[in-house]
Design an enzyme around this catalytic site. Structure first.
Site, PDB file in Angstrom:
ATOM      1  N   CYS A  84      29.858  18.888  22.023  1.00 45.51           N
ATOM      2  CA  CYS A  84      30.056  19.688  23.234  1.00 45.51           C
ATOM      3  C   CYS A  84      31.529  19.583  23.590  1.00 45.51           C
ATOM      4  CB  CYS A  84      29.186  19.167  24.367  1.00 45.51           C
ATOM      5  SG  CYS A  84      29.463  19.998  25.947  1.00 45.51           S
ATOM      6  N   CYS A 228      31.182  26.904  28.157  1.00 43.38           N
ATOM      7  CA  CYS A 228      30.740  26.300  26.906  1.00 43.38           C
ATOM      8  C   CYS A 228      31.961  26.187  26.010  1.00 43.38           C
ATOM      9  CB  CYS A 228      29.650  27.144  26.240  1.00 43.38           C
ATOM     10  SG  CYS A 228      29.137  26.509  24.630  1.00 43.38           S
TER      11      CYS A 228
END
Length: 313
Positions: A84, A228
């Site tokens: 991530c 994101c």
């Protein structure tokens, strides 16, 4: 039993952070499912429920050179994410708050990533991969700007998809206007397509003056997030592959709803992601015996600095 936590935010991605050294959380999946829930999850000092995009369980080796952090991200559905980008940037900010260092190595399931903290936080993201075995794809050839026949009859019919792994698999779709996309209807058929045997994050992008605007439906969150990082890198990598990048700038701006991110995709090295990351507040969370236990409280650690709209989904 309770566990201390801190809430960090990276350009709209918000995470519950737990120090894994001495961590009493045995069922991390249940912990994440309870406390990330946007309706009943972690609350700020004002009593507003915010939940989170995931729980970062972190272990810091401050004596390493540079300091090293082991990062495990448990997503709201209880699964573990390989990587991530904004989470890794929050990890670096967390480590910087505990040391005098500005450079860190972050160990993730996708590999070790170097991060540097100054006014913002930049992290290496690895080399974007289009090979079917790396995405992975149920195909022998890369999926580049291609229409999937299996999407016929769904809201995603006719959309051209580019598949790239930027730490996790992404299906990138370039559209005229990301705001016009009904993401909750269009993304799931792509996210669950047979072409992606392990599923995929679905990232929509449209051209903007200085780069691209972005919206991402995240696998594991099973919904849209306000930012994101792997998706931002996927947009830049796919745009480069398709000849959609113009000019010779080293960094391009990719803008999800949570704010601007800067992405570099060089020819001869790993992609890089840069943007803001900061601590929002801290407190104590109950360790659930099962998914039914909630009752979450938080104490503000930053005075009047409360969670704003930028850290809500």
């Amino acid at each position: 039993m309770t566990v201390a936590f801190e809430k960090y935010d990276g350009a709209g991605n918000d995470f519950v952070v737990v120090d894994a050294d001495g961590d009493p959380v045995e069922d991390r999946a249940a912990f994440a499912r309870v406390h990330c829930d946007r309706e009943v999850g972690v609350e700020n000092e004002a009593g507003a429920r915010h939940g989170a995009d995931g729980v970062l369980f972190l272990s810091l080796d401050a004596d390493a050179a540079p300091p090293r952090v082991t990062m495990t991200l448990v997503q709201p559905d209880g699964s573990i994410a390989e990587m991530c980008g904004n989470g890794a940037r929050c990890v670096a900010a967390w480590a910087a708050d505990r040391t005098d260092a500005t450079t860190f190595d972050i160990d993730t399931p996708a590999g070790t990533r170097r991060a540097v903290v100054d006014d913002e936080v930049a992290v290496e993201m690895g080399v974007p991969r289009f090979d079917p075995a790396d995405v992975p794809l149920a195909a022998d050839e890369p999926l580049v700007d291609a229409v999937l026949d299996e999407l016929d009859g769904t809201p995603a019919a006719g959309l051209a998809v580019t598949a790239v792994n930027t730490g996790v698999p992404h299906a990138v779709v370039f559209v005229d206007d990301v705001d016009a996309v009904d993401i909750d209807a269009v993304a799931p058929p792509i996210r669950h397509a047979d072409a992606f045997p392990e599923g995929a994050n679905v990232t929509f992008a449209s051209a903007a003056d200085e780069g691209f605007r972005q919206r991402t439906y995240e696998r594991g969150v099973e919904g849209e997030t306000r930012a994101c990082g792997t998706g931002a890198v996927a947009v830049a990598a796919a745009a480069k592959r398709l000849g959609r990048l113009h000019g010779g700038a080293d960094w391009i701006t990719v803008t999800p709803p949570g704010g601007d991110l800067a992405v570099a995709v060089p020819e001869d090295g790993p992609a890089r992601l840069r943007g803001p990351a900061r601590k929002r507040f801290e407190g104590e969370l109950p360790v659930p015996e099962d998914d039914r236990i909630a009752g979450v409280t938080g104490e503000a650690a930053l005075g009047a600095d409360r969670l704003d709209e930028g850290s809500e989904r």
